[in-house]
Design a protein around this motif. Structure first.
Motif, mmCIF file in Angstrom:
data_model
loop_
_atom_site.group_PDB
_atom_site.id
_atom_site.type_symbol
_atom_site.label_atom_id
_atom_site.label_comp_id
_atom_site.label_asym_id
_atom_site.label_seq_id
_atom_site.Cartn_x
_atom_site.Cartn_y
_atom_site.Cartn_z
ATOM 1 N N LEU A 109 35.679 49.167 45.817
ATOM 2 C CA LEU A 109 36.602 48.239 46.477
ATOM 3 C C LEU A 109 37.416 48.936 47.560
ATOM 4 N N SER A 110 37.584 50.247 47.437
ATOM 5 C CA SER A 110 38.371 51.006 48.421
ATOM 6 C C SER A 110 37.617 51.254 49.717
ATOM 7 N N PRO A 126 37.431 43.308 67.210
ATOM 8 C CA PRO A 126 38.774 43.900 67.309
ATOM 9 C C PRO A 126 39.882 42.953 66.852
ATOM 10 N N ARG A 127 39.629 41.653 66.900
ATOM 11 C CA ARG A 127 40.685 40.698 66.561
ATOM 12 C C ARG A 127 40.830 40.491 65.052
ATOM 13 N N TYR A 128 39.847 40.972 64.280
ATOM 14 C CA TYR A 128 39.869 40.754 62.829
ATOM 15 C C TYR A 128 40.818 41.736 62.151
ATOM 16 N N VAL A 129 41.666 41.230 61.287
ATOM 17 C CA VAL A 129 42.590 42.064 60.530
ATOM 18 C C VAL A 129 41.938 42.384 59.190
ATOM 19 N N LEU A 130 41.527 43.639 58.994
ATOM 20 C CA LEU A 130 40.833 44.046 57.781
ATOM 21 C C LEU A 130 41.780 43.995 56.587
ATOM 22 N N PRO A 131 41.445 43.240 55.535
ATOM 23 C CA PRO A 131 42.331 43.178 54.361
ATOM 24 C C PRO A 131 42.317 44.500 53.598
ATOM 25 N N ASN A 132 43.376 44.737 52.820
ATOM 26 C CA ASN A 132 43.440 45.971 52.057
ATOM 27 C C ASN A 132 42.700 45.822 50.730
ATOM 28 N N ARG A 133 42.623 46.924 49.992
ATOM 29 C CA ARG A 133 41.888 46.927 48.739
ATOM 30 C C ARG A 133 42.484 45.949 47.731
ATOM 31 N N GLN A 134 43.799 45.848 47.701
ATOM 32 C CA GLN A 134 44.470 44.968 46.752
ATOM 33 C C GLN A 134 44.040 43.511 46.959
ATOM 34 N N PHE A 135 43.920 43.109 48.231
ATOM 35 C CA PHE A 135 43.506 41.731 48.520
ATOM 36 C C PHE A 135 42.064 41.501 48.076
ATOM 37 N N ILE A 136 41.170 42.457 48.367
ATOM 38 C CA ILE A 136 39.767 42.329 47.975
ATOM 39 C C ILE A 136 39.659 42.228 46.454
ATOM 40 N N SER A 137 40.439 43.065 45.754
ATOM 41 C CA SER A 137 40.371 43.106 44.301
ATOM 42 C C SER A 137 40.997 41.880 43.641
ATOM 43 N N ALA A 138 42.186 41.490 44.116
ATOM 44 C CA ALA A 138 42.951 40.440 43.446
ATOM 45 C C ALA A 138 42.615 39.038 43.928
ATOM 46 N N GLN A 139 42.067 38.902 45.130
ATOM 47 C CA GLN A 139 41.859 37.572 45.698
ATOM 48 C C GLN A 139 40.399 37.302 46.060
ATOM 49 N N ALA A 140 39.826 38.160 46.898
ATOM 50 C CA ALA A 140 38.502 37.870 47.452
ATOM 51 C C ALA A 140 37.399 37.901 46.389
ATOM 52 N N VAL A 141 37.364 38.951 45.569
ATOM 53 C CA VAL A 141 36.316 39.053 44.535
ATOM 54 C C VAL A 141 36.451 37.940 43.492
ATOM 55 N N PRO A 142 37.656 37.666 42.950
ATOM 56 C CA PRO A 142 37.767 36.547 41.998
ATOM 57 C C PRO A 142 37.363 35.195 42.591
ATOM 58 N N ASP A 143 37.685 34.967 43.872
ATOM 59 C CA ASP A 143 37.280 33.705 44.509
ATOM 60 C C ASP A 143 35.759 33.579 44.556
ATOM 61 N N ILE A 590 30.078 51.203 37.377
ATOM 62 C CA ILE A 590 31.136 51.959 36.699
ATOM 63 C C ILE A 590 30.762 53.437 36.754
ATOM 64 N N ASP A 591 31.006 54.072 37.869
ATOM 65 C CA ASP A 591 30.687 55.487 38.033
ATOM 66 C C ASP A 591 31.959 56.277 38.296
ATOM 67 N N GLU A 592 31.801 57.541 38.722
ATOM 68 C CA GLU A 592 32.969 58.393 38.934
ATOM 69 C C GLU A 592 33.906 57.844 40.000
ATOM 70 N N ARG A 593 33.363 57.156 40.981
ATOM 71 C CA ARG A 593 34.215 56.618 42.047
ATOM 72 C C ARG A 593 35.015 55.410 41.580
ATOM 73 N N ARG A 594 34.522 54.751 40.496
ATOM 74 C CA ARG A 594 35.181 53.528 40.043
ATOM 75 C C ARG A 594 35.408 53.577 38.532
ATOM 76 N N SER A 595 35.754 54.738 38.024
ATOM 77 C CA SER A 595 35.940 54.890 36.578
ATOM 78 C C SER A 595 37.221 54.228 36.093
ATOM 79 N N ARG A 596 38.101 53.825 37.007
ATOM 80 C CA ARG A 596 39.357 53.186 36.595
ATOM 81 C C ARG A 596 39.286 51.653 36.705
ATOM 82 N N LEU A 597 38.109 51.121 36.927
ATOM 83 C CA LEU A 597 37.959 49.673 36.977
ATOM 84 C C LEU A 597 38.351 49.055 35.633
ATOM 85 N N THR A 598 39.074 47.955 35.677
ATOM 86 C CA THR A 598 39.352 47.230 34.447
ATOM 87 C C THR A 598 38.075 46.547 33.966
#
Length: 617
Positions: A109-110, A126-143, A590-598
């Motif tokens: 997600l990062s 250039p006009r697109y505002v890239l969302p942060n990881r928190q938005f992808i995790s809490a909003q975009a993926v659940p949607d 669920i690998d070393e890069r994402r071992s803290r995933l809930t």
């Protein structure tokens, strides 16, 4: 307006000539109609007769172009500085594609915070505002998860019967255990469909009661009644068997797991075979732990003009890895002999042991071939009885090459007879085999079991006939999930096996199907169900390389009740491989890069990874 009009004037707007202000000559405007007028003749007149004025005209034109270009560049810069609103359609679409990129390509997600990815998005839009990881995790993926859940739910609503697989997996990088549930069914166009329903965190002890409770909760989430579940494929562990009994659902053990137990018995039965395998493991281990030794081995391979291949190490829990280890050793026999003449090995195989391994490989080849076949994504429970029959025939035949491995073959045959002694009395297997047009009733070794299976099938088909009669009025209305079936349907139906492949096992299959002739039908059909069964069984079987589901799709108008029954029983897989494939995906996510995933987030990503492609079709 062109700068040339500083040197000409018109008598009227529709005049087809213009008067030169310098020499008062009349110059044509290029046509007799107003839609044909242009300034080409006027510019040529200045260039030919008035050099000074022409130079002034060129300078004025260039200055005007430069001013327009400057204005356009300024406007573009202003537009680039204006960012896309997050609620705009384009911004939403880009965010959706980023989520698909994260899910389908197993990205963390990062990734949206990575410099390279940010530069790529800045360059593309250039006009697109890239969302942060928190938005992808809490909003975009659940949607996206909710969207795919709704799609799968709509598909399941229109399915009259489905099969499930389940298994338990524990992660190596974090304290997380997952309980899987996958679904498999045949849609209205007789296409096999699959979906992952859950990869849920499983707490506590893995008892039968706990597993049963968790699975029941999963079924309730998807509103799947138990009456809709045809069978659950599980492993052979006692806790899984107990869980299925507690749930009150029909279940079958994984055929591949049982086949592995059979082979393990055979490999351990004969001391000289075990000794040869132990030496083979030492040889492979020597090269696995020494880069220098592998480099020398590759040099010898090149000197002998042989392809550069690495030796394969076996894994005790996967018997077919032992087969592949033996195969890699025998393929490199010349190379290894040349290597042992120049360099030291921890152990060497004698001539007799080399011959023994080659015989073991020949004996295990059918098991490996059948394991691959039943582990394919299109394998059906209808394959079990024919495969067991073929294995029995293969192992019971003696030949000169069996010298040295007779005991192993006899142990393998005894294990097959013991572990699969009930397959011809298991209704889920017998019905599936009878309803597979490649086999029908030609693969039964027990005549009484065959007669009983056909009698029970008659009862099952008559039940289906009664259900279809009650739902005839509703069948004319379009099903709610019809659109999703069309979306899930592959572009092309392909046979399950390569028709060009014709191994030794295939010849045994052909032999078995040919020698079992069809019984003459002495009893007249008294019901449409009985007529369909008699008609179907009296016809020749199709080629084993043909697609049995395509057969039912074509013959559904002719045999409607039997086709509906076939859709129920042929949807059952042979193994629990679908759950194992699911856990392979889980191990990547669920690998070393994402071992803290809930656990909740991990399940969403696994669910989307497996099911999103279905919706995208």
């Amino acid at each position: 307006m062109s700068a040339v009009w500083s040197y000409f004037r018109l008598e009227g707007e529709k005049s087809n000539t213009a008067e030169c202000n310098v020499c008062h000559a009349s110059v044509s405007r290029g046509g007799s109609r107003s839609d044909k007028f242009n300034t080409t003749n006027l510019i040529k007149h200045l260039q030919k007769h008035h050099g000074k004025e022409y130079t002034e005209f060129i300078e004025a034109s260039n200055a005007k172009k430069k001013n327009v270009s400057h204005q356009q560049t300024l406007l573009e810069n202003i537009q680039k500085r204006e960012k896309l609103p997050p609620e705009s359609n384009k911004a939403k679409l880009i965010t959706e594609k980023i989520v698909e990129f994260v899910v389908l390509d197993d990205q963390p997600l990062s990734v949206v915070e990575n410099v390279g990815f940010q530069r790529l998005m800045e360059h593309l839009e250039p006009r697109y505002v890239l969302p942060n990881r928190q938005f992808i995790s809490a909003q975009a993926v659940p949607d996206k998860y909710k969207q795919v859940c709704k799609f799968i739910s709509e598909c399941l609503q229109s399915v009259p019967s489905l099969s499930l697989t389940t298994d338990i997996w524990s992660s190596d990088v974090c304290p997380l255990s997952l309980l899987s549930l996958t679904a498999q069914w045949i849609d209205s166009s007789f296409t096999l469909q699959k979906a992952v329903l859950h990869a849920k965190q499983f707490h506590g002890s893995h008892t039968g009661e706990s597993i049963a409770t968790a699975l029941e909760e999963m079924l309730n989430v998807w509103k799947i009644p138990k009456s809709k579940v045809h069978v659950i494929l599980r492993d052979n562990a006692s806790n899984m068997i107990k869980a299925m009994d507690r749930l009150g659902l029909a279940s079958l053990g994984c055929f591949a797991h049982t086949l592995q137990l059979v082979v393990n018995e055979g490999l351990l039965a004969q001391r000289n075979v075990s000794d040869a395998l132990a030496i083979g493991r030492k040889i492979v281990g020597h090269f696995k732990h020494s880069p220098q030794a592998y480099s020398r081995l590759e040099d010898i391979q090149m000197e002998l003009n042989m392809p550069l291949k690495r030796l394969m190490q076996d894994v005790r829990t996967r018997w077919n890895s032992t087969y592949h280890m033996i195969k890699s050793l025998t393929e490199q026999k010349r190379v290894l002999c040349a290597y042992s003449a120049e360099y030291e090995l921890p152990a060497t195989l004698s001539t007799q042991q080399w011959g023994l391994l080659e015989k073991v490989m020949t004996t295990l080849a059918p098991f490996e071939e059948l394991t691959r076949e039943v582990s394919s994504s299109s394998s059906s429970a209808s394959d079990v009885i024919p495969i067991v029959c073929v294995l029995k025939r293969f192992l019971s035949r003696e030949n000169e090459d069996d010298e040295g491995i007779k005991k192993m073959k006899s142990i393998l045959l005894e294990a097959v007879n013991r572990r699969f002694r009930d397959v011809e009395s298991e209704p889920l297997y017998t019905f599936a085999t009878l309803l597979d047009p490649r086999y029908k009733d030609r693969c039964f070794t027990n005549i009484e079991a065959s007669k009983q299976a056909k009698a029970l099938l008659m009862v099952e088909v008559m039940k289906t006939e009664e259900v279809l009669r009650k739902t005839t009025a509703d069948s004319s209305e379009p099903a709610e999930g019809a659109s999703c079936s069309a979306a899930l349907e592959p572009a092309k139906k392909t046979p399950r096996m390569d028709s060009a492949r014709h191994s030794r096992l295939e010849s045994i299959f052909d032999e078995m199907l040919k020698e079992n002739t069809v019984e003459s039908v002495s009893q007249l059909a008294t019901t449409s169900a009985r007529f369909e069964i008699q008609t179907y069984l009296s016809e020749p079987t199709i080629q084993r390389s043909d697609n049995s589901l395509l057969y039912w799709h074509v013959n559904q108008p002719r045999l409607p009740t039997l086709a509906s029954t076939a859709a129920k029983f042929l949807c059952a897989p042979t193994t629990s491989v679908e759950s194992e494939r699911l856990f392979s995906t889980a191990a990547i996510i669920i690998d070393e890069r994402r071992s803290r995933l809930t656990a909740e987030k991990a399940e969403m990503l696994i669910f989307l990874k497996k099911n999103l492609p279905l919706m995208l079709k």
